[in-house]
Design an enzyme around this catalytic site. Structure first.
Site, PDB file in Angstrom:
ATOM      1  N   ASN A  67      -6.470   1.886   2.897  1.00 24.78           N
ATOM      2  CA  ASN A  67      -7.296   3.201   3.076  1.00 24.78           C
ATOM      3  C   ASN A  67      -6.860   4.047   2.102  1.00 24.78           C
ATOM      4  O   ASN A  67      -7.804   4.972   1.556  1.00 24.78           O
ATOM      5  CB  ASN A  67      -7.137   3.447   4.477  1.00 24.78           C
ATOM      6  CG  ASN A  67      -7.657   2.648   5.393  1.00 24.78           C
ATOM      7  OD1 ASN A  67      -8.609   1.852   5.238  1.00 24.78           O
ATOM      8  ND2 ASN A  67      -7.495   3.135   6.834  1.00 24.78           N
ATOM      9  N   GLN A  93       1.663  -5.629   6.007  1.00 29.17           N
ATOM     10  CA  GLN A  93       1.888  -5.547   4.562  1.00 29.17           C
ATOM     11  C   GLN A  93       3.279  -6.248   4.324  1.00 29.17           C
ATOM     12  O   GLN A  93       3.771  -6.692   5.077  1.00 29.17           O
ATOM     13  CB  GLN A  93       2.114  -3.765   4.083  1.00 29.17           C
ATOM     14  CG  GLN A  93       0.737  -3.333   4.356  1.00 29.17           C
ATOM     15  CD  GLN A  93       0.637  -1.809   4.114  1.00 29.17           C
ATOM     16  OE1 GLN A  93       1.643  -1.413   3.574  1.00 29.17           O
ATOM     17  NE2 GLN A  93      -0.375  -1.002   4.543  1.00 29.17           N
ATOM     18  N   GLU A 148      -6.385  -8.862   4.180  1.00 38.06           N
ATOM     19  CA  GLU A 148      -5.685  -8.221   5.231  1.00 38.06           C
ATOM     20  C   GLU A 148      -5.583  -8.862   6.458  1.00 38.06           C
ATOM     21  O   GLU A 148      -6.532  -9.241   6.988  1.00 38.06           O
ATOM     22  CB  GLU A 148      -5.923  -6.830   5.363  1.00 38.06           C
ATOM     23  CG  GLU A 148      -5.796  -5.640   4.421  1.00 38.06           C
ATOM     24  CD  GLU A 148      -6.129  -4.419   4.672  1.00 38.06           C
ATOM     25  OE1 GLU A 148      -5.796  -3.972   6.141  1.00 38.06           O
ATOM     26  OE2 GLU A 148      -6.591  -3.684   3.939  1.00 38.06           O
ATOM     27  N   GLU A 181       0.865  -1.346  -0.034  1.00 33.80           N
ATOM     28  CA  GLU A 181      -0.027   0.007  -0.053  1.00 33.80           C
ATOM     29  C   GLU A 181       0.831   1.066  -0.037  1.00 33.80           C
ATOM     30  O   GLU A 181       1.855   0.921   0.644  1.00 33.80           O
ATOM     31  CB  GLU A 181      -1.027  -0.095   1.128  1.00 33.80           C
ATOM     32  CG  GLU A 181      -1.801   1.113   1.331  1.00 33.80           C
ATOM     33  CD  GLU A 181      -2.949   1.144   2.515  1.00 33.80           C
ATOM     34  OE1 GLU A 181      -3.809   2.038   2.549  1.00 33.80           O
ATOM     35  OE2 GLU A 181      -2.714   0.421   3.050  1.00 33.80           O
ATOM     36  N   ASN A 240     -12.295  -1.098  -0.751  1.00 34.88           N
ATOM     37  CA  ASN A 240     -11.754  -1.281   0.694  1.00 34.88           C
ATOM     38  C   ASN A 240     -12.330  -0.765   1.814  1.00 34.88           C
ATOM     39  O   ASN A 240     -12.723   0.251   1.912  1.00 34.88           O
ATOM     40  CB  ASN A 240     -10.441  -0.797   0.629  1.00 34.88           C
ATOM     41  CG  ASN A 240      -9.592  -1.169   1.925  1.00 34.88           C
ATOM     42  OD1 ASN A 240      -8.866  -2.286   2.220  1.00 34.88           O
ATOM     43  ND2 ASN A 240      -9.300  -0.118   2.695  1.00 34.88           N
ATOM     44  N   GLU A 241     -12.715  -1.692   2.638  1.00 35.98           N
ATOM     45  CA  GLU A 241     -13.304  -1.410   3.911  1.00 35.98           C
ATOM     46  C   GLU A 241     -14.328  -0.380   3.909  1.00 35.98           C
ATOM     47  O   GLU A 241     -14.290   0.585   4.772  1.00 35.98           O
ATOM     48  CB  GLU A 241     -12.000  -1.109   4.903  1.00 35.98           C
ATOM     49  CG  GLU A 241     -11.233  -2.238   5.275  1.00 35.98           C
ATOM     50  CD  GLU A 241     -10.112  -1.774   6.460  1.00 35.98           C
ATOM     51  OE1 GLU A 241     -10.027  -0.780   6.740  1.00 35.98           O
ATOM     52  OE2 GLU A 241      -9.413  -2.740   6.597  1.00 35.98           O
ATOM     53  N   TYR A 258      -6.827  -8.356  12.138  1.00 35.57           N
ATOM     54  CA  TYR A 258      -5.475  -7.843  13.009  1.00 35.57           C
ATOM     55  C   TYR A 258      -5.565  -8.702  14.395  1.00 35.57           C
ATOM     56  O   TYR A 258      -6.621  -8.391  14.989  1.00 35.57           O
ATOM     57  CB  TYR A 258      -5.192  -6.421  13.013  1.00 35.57           C
ATOM     58  CG  TYR A 258      -5.019  -5.969  11.436  1.00 35.57           C
ATOM     59  CD1 TYR A 258      -3.571  -6.204  10.832  1.00 35.57           C
ATOM     60  CD2 TYR A 258      -5.942  -5.281  10.629  1.00 35.57           C
ATOM     61  CE1 TYR A 258      -3.487  -5.630   9.602  1.00 35.57           C
ATOM     62  CE2 TYR A 258      -5.741  -4.849   9.447  1.00 35.57           C
ATOM     63  CZ  TYR A 258      -4.441  -4.995   8.822  1.00 35.57           C
ATOM     64  OH  TYR A 258      -4.253  -4.724   7.409  1.00 35.57           O
TER      65      TYR A 258
END
Length: 503
Positions: A72, A350, A292, A27, A172-173, A244
């Site tokens: 993001n 990442q 992710e 990213e 994304n999200e 996460y």
């Protein structure tokens, strides 16, 4: 000593393991791109500005697919800014991470890096500030052979052949309030459906992933997945999951149970997707993309996420991983592998510097973080069919999980070579474990080709520039096999890899 036993049979197969589960993520955030994979002034940089020390470590890590450009960052990104002559590319404010983006590195540079690293690109389209029109134009630019405005623009930029990108993420999200242009499930489900439709009209040979919940703890979790898929079920192939793992209590036993939570998350999302299929009386099965995932809890303050003054490529969320983090990453990999019938793609987030298995010093060295090792070993050795395991193991209890197995394991059989790989994590904090694995139907004439353990006396041990191999796997010669039964003693708190081959 603890005792544990695993029984597998070559005919009892969960699924073929999709090698895309060993993916990673790049990213435009912090030093992942600039100072990470791309640093033209570095002593190891090649003609394209790619750090060759990072490329070598990437090849050793063994990712199969890499997601780009966010994250993001994606929800405010104009892809057109990152193509064409570099001296004509605009500099922009990146609202996601409070940084200045030079756009020196973009779509074509990433494709060139992927070809150099020998990994498949996974691209994402901005469904925050933009929509279906920009998505179809980007796809035309990347994948159409020529003779149209955007495909000919790519050719003008020096890329005669199409990039042939097959895996695309639709935003994304989008459920997150931190996201640029957050959407409701209905709003997102509708735009995902329409984006998928026009993208498939441009290129019918795509795999598309819709956004699932940003995390299992989201207040809209489950209802989000159901409503989004209710809109775009017929148009997508995957639903994404993000996870996460945290160790807020500094309790390794409690920390280990994030692995059970991941298993529940996977099974719940698969069930929701199947409920949408049942409503339609459809045999189609939506697969899961855990695009992710990682341990992330130490570099989590506001200053870790954003620096003042709109800096270029500031250090952001540069998590320093320790030994216990590596054990959790190993357990997460086992869980994904054991859900191979539904988890068909995954990206550790990442790749470098930003919560990455690779760490660099801008202008200086690069080294392997502790979490590098279980990922690299699993990617290197896990090929073929994931076998269903019958596990006998003692358990442990925590405040949230009263009956968790001390042994976590996967067994993978590669029919092409006859290789059987055993991944085993002993989660006991105190006791050695005797492990016996009965390989039924796989031939008694086998030998141990490789055995290694990842173990350290200090759970907080880290790798650093000064001590890059403080935590690293060590080969072992005390693993035996007799009449199809593999026997090994596993140290407490250890990640183990055993590979057997026909004698």
């Amino acid at each position: 000593m603890l005792t544990s036993r695993i029984v597998v049979d070559r005919d009892f197969v969960i699924s073929e393991l999709d090698r895309r589960v060993f993916g990673t993520f790049v990213e435009h955030m912090g030093r992942c791109v600039y100072g990470g994979i791309y640093e033209p002034g570095h002593a190891t940089a090649n003609k394209d500005g790619f750090r060759q020390d990072v490329l070598e470590l990437t090849r050793e890590l063994g990712p199969t697919i890499v997601r780009y450009p966010g994250g993001n960052f994606l929800s405010g990104y104009n892809w057109e800014d990152g193509v064409g002559p570099k001296d004509k590319r605009p500099t922009r404010l990146d609202l996601a991470w409070g940084s200045t983006e030079t756009n020196e590195f973009g779509t074509n540079e990433f494709i060139t890096w992927c070809r150099t690293a020998k990994v498949e690109p996974m691209f994402a389209v901005n469904l925050g500030t933009r929509g279906p029109d920009e998505a179809r134009h980007l796809l035309e630019y990347c994948n159409h052979p020529g003779g149209t405005y955007y495909s000919d623009l790519r050719r003008e930029h020096g890329y005669e052949k199409p990039h042939g990108i097959k895996f695309w993420c639709l935003g994304n999200e989008m459920d997150g309030p931190w996201q640029i242009c957050q959407k409701t499930a209905r709003e997102y489900g509708r735009v995902a459906k329409e984006t998928a439709k026009v993208m498939r009209w441009v290129d019918g040979d795509l795999q598309l992933a819709a956004c699932g919940s940003s995390q299992r703890a989201m207040p809209t979790y489950a209802s989000w997945e159901y409503e989004v898929l209710d809109h775009c079920f017929n148009d997508v192939d995957f639903i994404s999951l993000h996870a996460y793992f945290r160790n807020d209590s500094n309790d390794v036993k409690e920390f280990f149970t994030v692995i059970e939570d991941l298993d529940s998350f996977i099974k719940e999302v698969a069930s929701i997707a199947d409920a949408v299929a049942a409503k339609r009386r459809s045999p189609k099965r939506i697969m899961l993309s855990l695009d992710e995932w990682n341990v992330w809890y130490k570099a989590h303050s506001p200053s870790d996420l954003r620096k003042p003054g709109w800096p270029k490529a500031p250090p952001l969320i540069e998590e320093i991983y320790n030994f216990e983090d590596a054990l959790v990453v190993g357990g997460a990999l086992i869980t994904m592998i054991n859900n191979a019938d539904r988890v068909k793609a995954a990206c550790i987030a990442q790749l470098v510097n930003v919560i990455g298995p690779i760490m660099t010093e801008t202008g200086g060295a690069a080294w392997r973080q502790t979490i590098f090792h279980p990922f690299a070993q699993a990617s290197r050795h896990a090929h073929g069919q994931v076998l269903r395991t019958k596990v006998q193991s003692e358990t442990f209890s925590t405040k949230t999980h009263p009956n968790a197995s001390l042994l976590l394991s996967s067994v993978i059989h590669d029919e092409a070579t006859g290789t059987v790989t055993i991944l085993a994590l002993n989660r006991s904090t105190t006791d050695e474990m005797q492990l016996d694995v009965e390989l039924r139907g796989l031939g008694e004439g086998r030998k141990v080709a490789l055995a290694s353990e990842l173990h350290h006396a200090d759970l907080k041990a880290i790798n650093s520039k000064a001590a890059p191999n403080a935590v690293a796997p060590k080969e072992r010669t005390d693993v035996s096999i007799d009449k199809g039964v593999v026997s090994a003693k596993l140290k407490p708190l250890s990640w183990n890899v055993i590979v057997t081959t026909p004698a």
